[in-house]
Design an enzyme around this catalytic site. Structure first.
Site, PDB file in Angstrom:
ATOM      1  N   LYS A  20      22.724  26.018  -4.209  1.00 34.53           N
ATOM      2  CA  LYS A  20      22.578  27.234  -4.049  1.00 34.53           C
ATOM      3  C   LYS A  20      21.380  27.219  -3.074  1.00 34.53           C
ATOM      4  CE  LYS A  20      23.029  29.177  -8.773  1.00 34.53           C
ATOM      5  NZ  LYS A  20      23.876  30.292  -8.396  1.00 34.53           N
ATOM      6  N   ARG A  54      31.872  29.317 -15.967  1.00 40.02           N
ATOM      7  CA  ARG A  54      33.392  29.505 -16.385  1.00 40.02           C
ATOM      8  C   ARG A  54      34.147  28.350 -16.977  1.00 40.02           C
ATOM      9  NH1 ARG A  54      34.972  32.740 -11.207  1.00 40.02           N
ATOM     10  NH2 ARG A  54      32.568  33.065 -11.306  1.00 40.02           N
TER      11      ARG A  54
HETATM   12  N1  BES Z   1      24.367  31.187 -12.804  1.00 35.28           N
HETATM   13  C1  BES Z   1      25.060  31.802 -11.959  1.00 35.28           C
HETATM   14  C2  BES Z   1      25.255  33.296 -11.636  1.00 35.28           C
HETATM   15  C3  BES Z   1      23.894  34.007 -11.819  1.00 35.28           C
HETATM   16  C4  BES Z   1      23.228  34.234 -10.745  1.00 35.28           C
HETATM   17  C5  BES Z   1      23.052  34.212 -12.806  1.00 35.28           C
HETATM   18  C6  BES Z   1      21.896  34.778 -10.517  1.00 35.28           C
HETATM   19  C7  BES Z   1      21.748  34.641 -12.836  1.00 35.28           C
HETATM   20  C8  BES Z   1      21.203  35.220 -11.593  1.00 35.28           C
HETATM   21  C9  BES Z   1      26.590  31.390 -11.676  1.00 35.28           C
HETATM   22  O1  BES Z   1      26.914  30.207 -12.127  1.00 35.28           O
HETATM   23  C10 BES Z   1      27.038  31.302 -10.309  1.00 35.28           C
HETATM   24  O2  BES Z   1      26.499  30.768  -9.559  1.00 35.28           O
HETATM   25  N2  BES Z   1      27.898  31.973  -9.871  1.00 35.28           N
HETATM   26  C11 BES Z   1      28.311  32.274  -8.677  1.00 35.28           C
HETATM   27  C12 BES Z   1      29.948  32.393  -8.632  1.00 35.28           C
HETATM   28  C13 BES Z   1      30.712  32.326  -7.274  1.00 35.28           C
HETATM   29  C14 BES Z   1      30.381  30.699  -6.719  1.00 35.28           C
HETATM   30  C15 BES Z   1      31.937  32.626  -7.369  1.00 35.28           C
HETATM   31  C16 BES Z   1      27.860  33.706  -8.100  1.00 35.28           C
HETATM   32  O3  BES Z   1      28.033  34.757  -8.738  1.00 35.28           O
HETATM   33  O4  BES Z   1      27.339  33.703  -6.960  1.00 35.28           O
HETATM   34 ZN    ZN Z   2      26.420  28.626 -10.549  1.00 39.89          ZN
END
Ligand code: BES
Ligand code: ZN
Ligand code: ZN
Length: 504
Positions: free
Chosen positions: A284, A358
């Protein structure tokens, strides 16, 4: 801070602060406010007029009584528009009361039960909502700020008394207070876990919390599955995500059985339990990574519910299932393009290591189906997309059973935790077809991300009625969300699910 209900005549109540109320635009006071106004020779009416106090929601007018009545100060609180009044407003008034009382240094507070008289709401429900607001607004996470905790501790309110003159209502009100306090404790339990830093709350610590909850309680059983057992179970999703982390993953399974009577239903709650989500090799960026200790908020809410379940005496058999692990980049980390075999046997191709929730839930949801429950509900900080779609205050709701979804929406209107249903659009399912594996963990880019994520989960719940709460936005308040939800972990879902569990 104690919350009590006493048989008290408001004008005779001895306290630092006496709280009365007024609807917007209504200047003829009845009930408790009327009685206090009368004892003050109509002073409230006069002052409200002169100060142009309208009674807008949350508006407050505080004045000294100079010995005219035993209360040292009186606060007139605005209830807002009568048509918009409801339990959520009562809860928020609880929050406003605590803040004002703390600012004024009031230790003994006596309050009218907002909503029960002129608002015509049920007295027990009002007492429950008011107590929730009072308790939850008093919450701060100051474990690592001892001097601030001490300073704030000096302003603690000692006692808040809900005044009632009708003897026949006292029992109901006391029951409402008790329920509200227990529920608030469940919420604060979850908030504490969410606020805890990633290193202070590793997967093993989540497991330890579950152990503490079950300890000494014959009707709460815990099964903990460690890495070797998970390998035998074929939990390839959970183990795959945990590959890059130096900390061991666990599958946590709590089971509650009512102390008396046959359980009415069997229900499983599944919580996403990523104690830290760095994104993995799809690391990230700076902006996204900083708050990722909150990626176990779903697990926190499940544990929050279990932490008060005996006090609330729920009549259902309840299972709490959490996949606890950490998503980290390292030499042993899961790679984009890798294929995992999940517990169900379905293979998952990793399109993006940051869509890890997921993948862990593929296993926890599948494991949930093996309990053969009547319903599965999951809570997960699953997608950034739900934040884009619904903003900071609304939880995304998806599922395969409209009746269950409608029940949750109905309960959310009572608890004030906003939900909005998103469609589980089958046409998007093909976006998740893998090139090498049966399913890809991402598909469709950013478009409709909350929906494709839920479609992925749906693959693992068989045909059991299931609802998914995407709490990525609502589990953490970047700014104060309302008078009883300060910055930090919110404990979202705890009150909602406790209400729903009571209704099934
Ligand atoms: N934990 C994150 C989602 C999240 C984002 C929670 C901001 C709380 C605040 C999740 O694991 C994630 O990173 N999702 C990605 C999915 C994408 C790579 C398809 C996202 O939402 O960017
Ligand atoms: Zn994630
Ligand atoms: Zn995540």
């Amino acid at each position: 801070m104690k919350i009590l209900c006493d048989r008290l005549d408001l004008p005779r109540a001895e306290c630092d602060l006496l709280v009365v109320n007024q609807f917007e635009g209504v200047r003829s006071y009845g009930g408790g406010t009327g009685a206090v106004d009368k004892a003050l020779d109509g002073f409230i009416q006069k002052l409200a007029r002169e100060e142009k106090f309208k009674g807008e929601f949350g508006e407050a007018l505080v004045f000294r009584t100079y010995g005219k009545i035993p209360a040292n100060k009186v606060m007139l609180l605005g209830l807002g528009d009568r048509k918009e009044f409801g339990l959520e407003k009562v809860r928020q008034l609880g929050g406003i009361t605590v803040k004002k009382a703390r600012d004024l240094g009031a230790k003994q507070v006596v309050t009218i039960l907002h909503g029960a008289g002129i608002g015509r709401l049920n007295a027990a429900d009002c007492a429950r909502a008011l107590s929730e607001g009072l308790m939850l607004s008093n919450y701060r996470f100051l474990k690592y700020k001892k001097s601030e905790a001490e300073k704030l501790g000096k302003k603690d309110i000692e006692e808040i008394i809900i005044a009632e003159i009708d003897n026949s209502k006292m029992r109901l009100i006391r029951k409402g207070i008790e329920l509200g306090i227990h529920e608030a404790h469940g919420v604060m339990y979850a908030r504490d876990l969410v606020n805890e830093p990633g290193f202070q709350l590793l997967p093993k610590d989540l497991a330890e919390k579950a152990r503490e909850i079950a300890r000494g309680k014959a009707n709460i059983k815990l099964k903990l599955f460690d890495r070797p057992t998970l390998e035998k179970m074929g939990a390839g999703g959970l183990l795959g995500v945990a590959m890059g982390s130096a900390h061991e993953p666990y599958l946590i399974h709590l089971k509650y059985t009512p102390k008396t009577g046959r359980p009415k239903k069997k229900i499983v709650l599944v919580g996403k339990g990523l104690t830290f989500d760095s994104g993995g090799l799809n690391l990230k960026p700076e902006q996204g990574i900083s708050e990722m200790k909150i990626d176990m908020a779903g697990a926190a809410s499940v544990l929050g519910i279990f932490s008060v379940i005996n006090e609330l005496g729920l009549k259902v058999e309840l299972h709490g299932i959490i996949g606890a692990c950490e998503n980290m980049p390292s030499g042993s980390a899961l790679r984009p393009g890798d294929v995992l075999t999940s517990m169900s046997g379905k293979t998952i191709e990793i399109g993006n290591t940051d869509a890890e929730g997921r993948v862990t839930m593929a296993d926890t949801l599948f494991y949930a189906t093996k309990q053969k429950p009547d319903f599965i509900i999951d809570l997960a900080t699953l997608t950034g997309a739900v934040i884009v779609a619904l903003g900071p205050q609304i939880t995304g709701l998806l599922g395969n059973n409209q009746k269950l979804i409608d029940q949750l929406i109905k309960n959310s209107k009572i608890t004030g935790e906003k939900l909005w249903q998103l469609p589980l659009e089958q046409d998007y399912r093909k976006l998740l077809d893998g090139k090498v594996g049966e399913l890809n963990n991402v598909g469709g880019g950013r478009a409709g991300g909350a929906i494709t994520a839920a479609l992925f989960l749906k693959e693992f719940v068989e045909n059991i009625p299931w609802a998914h709460l995407d709490i990525a936005a609502t589990s953490y308040a970047e700014k104060e969300m309302n008078s009883y939800t300060p910055v930090g972990g919110t404990g979202v879902g705890v009150r909602l699910l406790l209400h729903w569990l009571n209704s099934v």
